[in-house]
Design a protein around this motif. Structure first.
Motif, PDB file in Angstrom:
ATOM      1  N   LYS A   1       3.436  12.284  -5.806  1.00  0.00           N
ATOM      2  CA  LYS A   1       4.535  11.763  -4.955  1.00  0.00           C
ATOM      3  C   LYS A   1       4.013  10.235  -3.418  1.00  0.00           C
ATOM      4  N   ALA A   2       4.671  10.110  -3.745  1.00  0.00           N
ATOM      5  CA  ALA A   2       4.448   8.825  -2.843  1.00  0.00           C
ATOM      6  C   ALA A   2       5.392   8.844  -1.296  1.00  0.00           C
ATOM      7  N   ILE A   3       4.173   9.438   0.057  1.00  0.00           N
ATOM      8  CA  ILE A   3       5.060   9.441   1.248  1.00  0.00           C
ATOM      9  C   ILE A   3       4.657   8.311   2.733  1.00  0.00           C
ATOM     10  N   ALA A   4       3.992   7.374   2.234  1.00  0.00           N
ATOM     11  CA  ALA A   4       3.725   6.766   3.439  1.00  0.00           C
ATOM     12  C   ALA A   4       3.897   5.008   2.295  1.00  0.00           C
ATOM     13  N   ALA A   5       4.048   3.968   3.441  1.00  0.00           N
ATOM     14  CA  ALA A   5       4.190   2.554   2.843  1.00  0.00           C
ATOM     15  C   ALA A   5       3.673   1.636   3.780  1.00  0.00           C
ATOM     16  N   GLY A   6       3.174   0.542   2.986  1.00  0.00           N
ATOM     17  CA  GLY A   6       2.669  -0.499   4.001  1.00  0.00           C
ATOM     18  C   GLY A   6       3.154  -1.556   3.855  1.00  0.00           C
ATOM     19  N   ARG A   7       2.667  -2.811   4.066  1.00  0.00           N
ATOM     20  CA  ARG A   7       2.268  -4.397   3.299  1.00  0.00           C
ATOM     21  C   ARG A   7       2.313  -5.096   4.132  1.00  0.00           C
TER      22      ARG A   7
ATOM     23  N   GLY B   1       2.939  13.317  11.582  1.00  0.00           N
ATOM     24  CA  GLY B   1       1.984  14.556  12.284  1.00  0.00           C
ATOM     25  C   GLY B   1       0.724  14.207  11.446  1.00  0.00           C
ATOM     26  N   GLN B   2       0.524  13.915  10.684  1.00  0.00           N
ATOM     27  CA  GLN B   2      -0.415  14.232  10.056  1.00  0.00           C
ATOM     28  C   GLN B   2      -1.341  13.058   9.778  1.00  0.00           C
ATOM     29  N   HIS B   3      -1.825  12.239  10.880  1.00  0.00           N
ATOM     30  CA  HIS B   3      -2.493  10.718  10.903  1.00  0.00           C
ATOM     31  C   HIS B   3      -2.043  10.203   9.644  1.00  0.00           C
ATOM     32  N   LEU B   4      -1.200   9.811   8.944  1.00  0.00           N
ATOM     33  CA  LEU B   4      -0.754   9.222   8.316  1.00  0.00           C
ATOM     34  C   LEU B   4      -0.639   7.807   7.917  1.00  0.00           C
ATOM     35  N   GLY B   5       0.129   7.809   9.138  1.00  0.00           N
ATOM     36  CA  GLY B   5       0.016   5.886   9.911  1.00  0.00           C
ATOM     37  C   GLY B   5      -1.381   5.332  10.054  1.00  0.00           C
ATOM     38  N   VAL B   6      -2.793   6.152  10.448  1.00  0.00           N
ATOM     39  CA  VAL B   6      -3.557   5.969  10.823  1.00  0.00           C
ATOM     40  C   VAL B   6      -4.289   5.410   9.632  1.00  0.00           C
ATOM     41  N   LEU B   7      -3.665   6.046   8.799  1.00  0.00           N
ATOM     42  CA  LEU B   7      -4.720   6.273   7.338  1.00  0.00           C
ATOM     43  C   LEU B   7      -4.526   4.550   6.556  1.00  0.00           C
ATOM     44  N   ILE B   8      -3.125   4.576   6.343  1.00  0.00           N
ATOM     45  CA  ILE B   8      -2.402   3.018   6.037  1.00  0.00           C
ATOM     46  C   ILE B   8      -2.973   1.993   6.700  1.00  0.00           C
ATOM     47  N   MET B   9      -3.234   2.005   8.242  1.00  0.00           N
ATOM     48  CA  MET B   9      -3.070   0.998   8.927  1.00  0.00           C
ATOM     49  C   MET B   9      -5.083   1.056   8.183  1.00  0.00           C
ATOM     50  N   ASN B  10      -5.273   1.412   8.434  1.00  0.00           N
ATOM     51  CA  ASN B  10      -6.881   1.259   8.138  1.00  0.00           C
ATOM     52  C   ASN B  10      -6.908   0.817   6.898  1.00  0.00           C
ATOM     53  N   ALA B  11      -6.371   1.384   5.503  1.00  0.00           N
ATOM     54  CA  ALA B  11      -6.641   0.533   4.557  1.00  0.00           C
ATOM     55  C   ALA B  11      -5.860  -0.495   4.503  1.00  0.00           C
ATOM     56  N   LEU B  12      -5.122  -1.257   5.150  1.00  0.00           N
ATOM     57  CA  LEU B  12      -4.586  -2.541   6.013  1.00  0.00           C
ATOM     58  C   LEU B  12      -5.474  -3.059   6.751  1.00  0.00           C
ATOM     59  N   GLU B  13      -5.938  -3.067   7.330  1.00  0.00           N
ATOM     60  CA  GLU B  13      -6.933  -4.079   8.166  1.00  0.00           C
ATOM     61  C   GLU B  13      -8.086  -3.958   6.319  1.00  0.00           C
TER      62      GLU B  13
ATOM     63  N   ILE C   1       5.182   1.684  20.284  1.00  0.00           N
ATOM     64  CA  ILE C   1       3.827   1.054  20.365  1.00  0.00           C
ATOM     65  C   ILE C   1       2.581   1.694  20.770  1.00  0.00           C
ATOM     66  N   PRO C   2       2.388   2.668  21.221  1.00  0.00           N
ATOM     67  CA  PRO C   2       1.246   3.550  21.949  1.00  0.00           C
ATOM     68  C   PRO C   2       0.666   3.419  20.390  1.00  0.00           C
ATOM     69  N   PHE C   3       1.668   3.999  19.530  1.00  0.00           N
ATOM     70  CA  PHE C   3       0.904   4.130  18.427  1.00  0.00           C
ATOM     71  C   PHE C   3      -0.575   3.015  17.468  1.00  0.00           C
ATOM     72  N   TYR C   4       0.192   2.133  17.821  1.00  0.00           N
ATOM     73  CA  TYR C   4      -0.603   0.606  17.280  1.00  0.00           C
ATOM     74  C   TYR C   4      -1.769   0.361  19.034  1.00  0.00           C
TER      75      TYR C   4
ATOM     76  N   PHE D   1       1.114  -1.269   0.222  1.00  0.00           N
ATOM     77  CA  PHE D   1       0.180   0.199   0.043  1.00  0.00           C
ATOM     78  C   PHE D   1       1.071   1.399   0.112  1.00  0.00           C
ATOM     79  N   VAL D   2       0.922   2.606  -0.800  1.00  0.00           N
ATOM     80  CA  VAL D   2       1.578   3.643  -0.745  1.00  0.00           C
ATOM     81  C   VAL D   2       0.395   4.667  -0.352  1.00  0.00           C
ATOM     82  N   VAL D   3       0.367   5.854   0.292  1.00  0.00           N
ATOM     83  CA  VAL D   3       0.129   6.755   0.275  1.00  0.00           C
ATOM     84  C   VAL D   3       0.519   7.990  -0.507  1.00  0.00           C
ATOM     85  N   TYR D   4       0.159   8.410  -1.597  1.00  0.00           N
ATOM     86  CA  TYR D   4      -0.004  10.054  -1.836  1.00  0.00           C
ATOM     87  C   TYR D   4       0.113  10.941  -1.763  1.00  0.00           C
ATOM     88  N   ASP D   5       0.578  11.972  -1.856  1.00  0.00           N
ATOM     89  CA  ASP D   5       0.152  13.396  -2.029  1.00  0.00           C
ATOM     90  C   ASP D   5       0.028  13.745  -3.363  1.00  0.00           C
TER      91      ASP D   5
END
Length: 146
Positions: free
Chosen positions: A53-59, A81-93, A113-116, A46-50
């Motif tokens: 531009k690719a700005i975040a990723a996960g698999r 700090g813009q909640h992109l981690g939450v965005l990508i985790m929601n997509a992965l889930e 750990i606190p984020f997760y 998964f890739v987050v784009y702005d």
């Protein structure tokens, strides 16, 4: 406006690898030989784009028909700090749900750990080292009925 996409082309997969290399290899000092691994061929990326531009990723990859493992979640430093981690985790889930996965495992860098935990993951291991970075195993049950 940010957009999360599942990588369906080689160009999109390369965009994910570029983000991962910047964060894990250049910023955190993980050897490239450890960052790009045998699971990249069988994982869903998964890739987050702005814009372009690719700005975040996960698999995510299947461990079994009902268990998946989230790995390589990262956000470029200037976009944190813009909640992109939450965005990508929601997509992965969401992807996990569509494939029948009802439990997700991950190995979190200890500082994250606190984020997760805010996303419903629980720690399941003592701290261990991976690529000279402290980690802890975590997991979450996914409700397939939602």
């Amino acid at each position: 406006m940010y957009e999360v996409k599942i990588a369906t082309s080689e160009q999109e997969r390369e965009a994910a690898f570029t983000v991962r290399k910047k964060v894990f290899v250049e910023e955190q000092g993980v050897p490239l030989s450890m960052e790009i691994d045998e699971h990249d061929q069988t994982s869903s990326h998964f890739v987050v784009y702005d814009g372009p531009k690719a700005i975040a990723a996960g698999r995510i990859r299947s461990i079994s028909s009902e268990v998946g493992k989230v790995e390589r979640v990262c956000v470029l430093k200037e976009y944190r700090g813009q909640h992109l981690g939450v965005l990508i985790m929601n997509a992965l889930e969401e992807h996990a749900k569509t494939t029948g996965i009802h439990k997700i495992l991950l190995n979190a860098q200890s500082y994250a750990i606190p984020f997760y935990e805010k996303l419903g993951y629980g720690v399941t291991s003592p701290e261990f080292m991976d690529a000279d970075i402290p980690h802890r195993a975590m997991e979450k049950q996914i409700d397939l009925s939602l």
